[in-house]
Structure formats: structure tokens, C-alpha cells
Design a protein around this motif. Structure first.
Motif, PDB file in Angstrom:
ATOM      1  N   VAL A 119       3.641  -0.199 -14.279  1.00 30.51           N
ATOM      2  CA  VAL A 119       4.002  -0.650 -12.864  1.00 30.51           C
ATOM      3  C   VAL A 119       4.617   0.701 -12.168  1.00 30.51           C
ATOM      4  O   VAL A 119       4.561   0.833 -11.109  1.00 30.51           O
ATOM      5  N   ALA A 120       5.425   1.492 -13.050  1.00 26.09           N
ATOM      6  CA  ALA A 120       5.972   2.586 -12.398  1.00 26.09           C
ATOM      7  C   ALA A 120       5.040   3.773 -12.047  1.00 26.09           C
ATOM      8  O   ALA A 120       5.201   4.279 -10.864  1.00 26.09           O
ATOM      9  N   GLU A 121       3.982   3.813 -12.728  1.00 21.29           N
ATOM     10  CA  GLU A 121       2.855   4.644 -12.384  1.00 21.29           C
ATOM     11  C   GLU A 121       2.423   4.269 -10.931  1.00 21.29           C
ATOM     12  O   GLU A 121       2.327   5.246  -9.850  1.00 21.29           O
ATOM     13  N   LEU A 122       1.996   3.000 -10.830  1.00 20.40           N
ATOM     14  CA  LEU A 122       1.324   2.727  -9.568  1.00 20.40           C
ATOM     15  C   LEU A 122       2.421   2.633  -8.358  1.00 20.40           C
ATOM     16  O   LEU A 122       1.982   2.998  -7.201  1.00 20.40           O
ATOM     17  N   PHE A 123       3.580   2.377  -8.663  1.00 23.47           N
ATOM     18  CA  PHE A 123       4.744   2.342  -7.848  1.00 23.47           C
ATOM     19  C   PHE A 123       4.820   3.689  -7.189  1.00 23.47           C
ATOM     20  O   PHE A 123       4.907   3.793  -5.932  1.00 23.47           O
ATOM     21  N   ILE A 124       4.699   4.642  -7.796  1.00 22.98           N
ATOM     22  CA  ILE A 124       5.095   5.935  -7.332  1.00 22.98           C
ATOM     23  C   ILE A 124       3.836   6.567  -6.700  1.00 22.98           C
ATOM     24  O   ILE A 124       3.869   7.122  -5.274  1.00 22.98           O
ATOM     25  N   ALA A 125       2.677   5.990  -7.168  1.00 24.98           N
ATOM     26  CA  ALA A 125       1.492   6.582  -6.520  1.00 24.98           C
ATOM     27  C   ALA A 125       1.280   5.961  -5.112  1.00 24.98           C
ATOM     28  O   ALA A 125       0.697   6.644  -4.309  1.00 24.98           O
ATOM     29  N   PHE A 126       1.384   4.508  -5.149  1.00 24.52           N
ATOM     30  CA  PHE A 126       1.425   3.915  -3.993  1.00 24.52           C
ATOM     31  C   PHE A 126       2.382   4.175  -3.096  1.00 24.52           C
ATOM     32  O   PHE A 126       1.958   4.349  -1.559  1.00 24.52           O
ATOM     33  N   SER A 127       3.546   4.868  -3.239  1.00 22.33           N
ATOM     34  CA  SER A 127       4.680   5.155  -2.406  1.00 22.33           C
ATOM     35  C   SER A 127       3.992   6.628  -2.014  1.00 22.33           C
ATOM     36  O   SER A 127       4.291   6.841  -0.629  1.00 22.33           O
ATOM     37  N   MET A 128       3.420   7.407  -2.798  1.00 23.31           N
ATOM     38  CA  MET A 128       3.084   8.574  -2.232  1.00 23.31           C
ATOM     39  C   MET A 128       1.876   8.580  -1.071  1.00 23.31           C
ATOM     40  O   MET A 128       1.915   9.208  -0.087  1.00 23.31           O
ATOM     41  N   CYS A 129       0.908   7.616  -1.493  1.00 27.33           N
ATOM     42  CA  CYS A 129      -0.125   7.298  -0.450  1.00 27.33           C
ATOM     43  C   CYS A 129       0.528   6.623   0.888  1.00 27.33           C
ATOM     44  O   CYS A 129       0.106   7.359   2.050  1.00 27.33           O
ATOM     45  N   ALA A 130       1.311   5.720   0.740  1.00 27.62           N
ATOM     46  CA  ALA A 130       2.017   5.137   2.126  1.00 27.62           C
ATOM     47  C   ALA A 130       2.941   6.330   2.899  1.00 27.62           C
ATOM     48  O   ALA A 130       2.702   6.512   4.095  1.00 27.62           O
ATOM     49  N   LEU A 131       3.583   6.941   2.198  1.00 25.71           N
ATOM     50  CA  LEU A 131       4.395   7.883   2.760  1.00 25.71           C
ATOM     51  C   LEU A 131       3.505   9.262   3.316  1.00 25.71           C
ATOM     52  O   LEU A 131       3.593   9.649   4.335  1.00 25.71           O
ATOM     53  N   GLY A 132       2.236   9.628   2.743  1.00 22.83           N
ATOM     54  CA  GLY A 132       1.245  10.296   3.199  1.00 22.83           C
ATOM     55  C   GLY A 132       0.593   9.919   4.455  1.00 22.83           C
ATOM     56  O   GLY A 132       0.649  10.478   5.425  1.00 22.83           O
ATOM     57  N   ILE A 133       0.510   8.476   4.551  1.00 23.03           N
ATOM     58  CA  ILE A 133      -0.158   7.920   5.609  1.00 23.03           C
ATOM     59  C   ILE A 133       0.860   8.122   7.011  1.00 23.03           C
ATOM     60  O   ILE A 133       0.374   8.412   8.116  1.00 23.03           O
ATOM     61  N   GLN A 134       2.077   7.829   6.689  1.00 24.86           N
ATOM     62  CA  GLN A 134       3.253   8.111   7.797  1.00 24.86           C
ATOM     63  C   GLN A 134       3.073   9.536   8.329  1.00 24.86           C
ATOM     64  O   GLN A 134       3.127   9.647   9.563  1.00 24.86           O
ATOM     65  N   LYS A 135       2.883  10.489   7.519  1.00 28.85           N
ATOM     66  CA  LYS A 135       2.880  11.831   7.942  1.00 28.85           C
ATOM     67  C   LYS A 135       1.568  12.338   8.595  1.00 28.85           C
ATOM     68  O   LYS A 135       1.603  12.876   9.672  1.00 28.85           O
ATOM     69  N   LEU A 136       0.443  11.680   8.135  1.00 27.11           N
ATOM     70  CA  LEU A 136      -1.017  12.122   8.821  1.00 27.11           C
ATOM     71  C   LEU A 136      -1.146  11.357  10.004  1.00 27.11           C
ATOM     72  O   LEU A 136      -1.889  11.725  10.743  1.00 27.11           O
TER      73      LEU A 136
END
Length: 246
Positions: A119-136
Motif C-alpha cells: 500500500v505504501a509503495e503504491l501510494f507514493i508511486a501513484f502520488s508521484m504520477c498524479a503530481l507529475g501530471i499536474q506539472k506536465l
């Protein structure tokens, strides 16, 4: 006896005034029978404002008494001012909350149990993707915020865009567990620079800045939440390297 109100608002084929829609909704939800008068062109809207010496529409009347615009209506109904945009952590909280929900759901579906490490692994990875989308979604606007505090981006502006791709692609590869010994060190270096940059800008130089973590133009203050984001990604990168050795 039902209370009566009249509203004059702009309704054209090309434009529906959002404040007019919100004012109409408020009136109806507060029990008013509403005479909804449409101003069906820019000229009609301009003429109405000139004739009634007002500088905006919608304009609301209750029982024949002129109340004013949307903000005045809220005050009349005892609701206080409409919440305005301002400094808020809401965008980051929303991303983290959704990412956590996705992590919980994905772990349960794939493993049949809520294994906390996954859960922790996916939480951080999903957060990274979502934050990346906001930037891109608006790289230039994001760059304008990021270069104000990131130590590397201030000396090499293209790095701001590179960081957005590192975060996004890093999250994707970490979800799959691919190319760990390539992506994890890159993410670790980038987020360490980011953490140092935030500490320097906020806690040493005491600068009042907005965080570019959710893209440009946000009102998220640079500080503890932004630093936590970097620490999470640093921890994830280290963990993925340790895990690959097991």
C-alpha cells in the motif's frame, strides 16, 4: 406565503454567468419563487448595468427591494462571503487522498489483502504520477514557480521540465518494479536536491513562496507539505533499491 425574488442575469448562447447560476440556486434553495430575467446579449447586459447604475450582473431583488449582486445576496441570507481562492493545501490533500484510495483498492484487488508495505509503495508511486501530471499539463507555468526555489533549476532552467518527467516516469516504473537501479537513483538525487532547496528557501531564507508541486499557478504554500512530498519520494527510491537486493 412563498417569498418572491427577481434576478437579472446574463444568459446568452455563448455565455452563462456562473454567479447568476449560483445566485439562482441559492434563492431556490432558500425557498424563494424566482422571476428569472435573462440578459440575452452583451449589449443587453451593458444596457441593464448603465440603466440601473450597477457595475456587475447578476442583480437580485427580494420582495421588490434591491439586494445587489451575488455576494450581497449571500450576506442577505446570512451565509457570509463566498469562499475565495487563497493559500490552501487542498490540491495536495486531494491528490494524496485519491492516491491512498487507489493504493488500497489496487492492493486489495491484486493481493486479496491490505499488505501495508505494498500500500505504501503504491501510494507514493501513484502520488508521484498524479503530481507529475499536474506539472506536465502546463509546463511553462510550473517552471515559473519551480525556478524560484529549486537550486538546480535556478542555474539550468530546462531541469524544471526534466524534473516533472523524472517524477512521472519514476512513479510509473516504480509501480511496475521496472529498471529499479536506473530510476531509483535518479529519483533519489532529484528529490534530495528538491528537499535541500525547500529547506534553504523556506526555513533558512524565510521566503514566502508558492509550491510548484501541483503545477503552476497554485496557491499551495511552499513548506512542510512540499518537504514531506520530497521525503516520501526519497524514501521510496531508497526502499526500491533495498528491495531489489533482497
Amino acid at each position: 406565503m412563498e417569498k418572491k425574488a427577481t434576478i437579472y442575469r446574463m444568459v446568452t448562447p455563448d455565455h452563462l454567468c456562473p454567479w447568476g447560476i449560483k445566485a439562482l440556486d441559492l434563492l431556490k434553495r432558500n425557498g424563494y419563487e424566482v422571476d428569472d430575467q435573462h440578459l440575452e446579449s452583451m449589449d443587453a447586459n451593458k444596457q441593464y448595468k448603465e440603466e440601473h447604475a450597477v457595475d456587475e450582473t447578476p442583480q437580485i431583488y427580494i420582495e421588490g427591494e434591491h439586494i445587489g449582486g451575488y455576494d450581497a445576496l449571500r450576506e442577505q441570507l446570512g451565509l457570509g462571503p463566498d469562499p475565495k481562492e487563497g493559500t490552501t493545501y487542498r490540491p495536495v490533500v486531494a491528490i494524496f487522498a485519491v492516491a491512498l484510495g487507489m493504493a488500497l483498492a489496487t492492493t486489495w484487488v491484486s493481493l486479496g489483502a491490505l499488505e501495508l508495505i505494498r500500500v505504501a509503495e503504491l501510494f507514493i508511486a501513484f502520488s508521484m504520477c498524479a503530481l507529475g501530471i499536474q506539472k506536465l499539463r502546463d509546463v511553462q507555468s510550473y517552471e515559473n514557480g519551480f525556478v524560484q526555489y529549486d537550486l538546480l533549476a535556478r542555474h539550468y532552467v530546462p531541469y524544471a521540465a526534466i524534473y516533472a518527467y523524472i517524477e512521472t516516469i519514476g512513479g510509473i516504473l516504480m509501480i511496475a518494479g521496472w529498471l529499479t537501479w536506473v530510476v531509483a537513483p535518479i529519483v533519489l538525487v532529484a528529490t534530495t536536491i528538491g528537499a535541500i532547496s525547500i529547506i534553504k528557501a523556506v526555513y533558512i531564507e524565510k521566503r514566502d513562496l508558492k509550491c510548484a508541486c501541483v503545477g503552476g499557478g497554485s496557491d499551495v504554500p511552499l513548506g512542510f507539505i512540499s518537504l514531506t512530498e520530497n521525503f516520501m519520494m526519497m524514501a521510496m527510491a531508497v526502499w526500491m533499491m533495498i528491495k531489489s537486493l533482497a
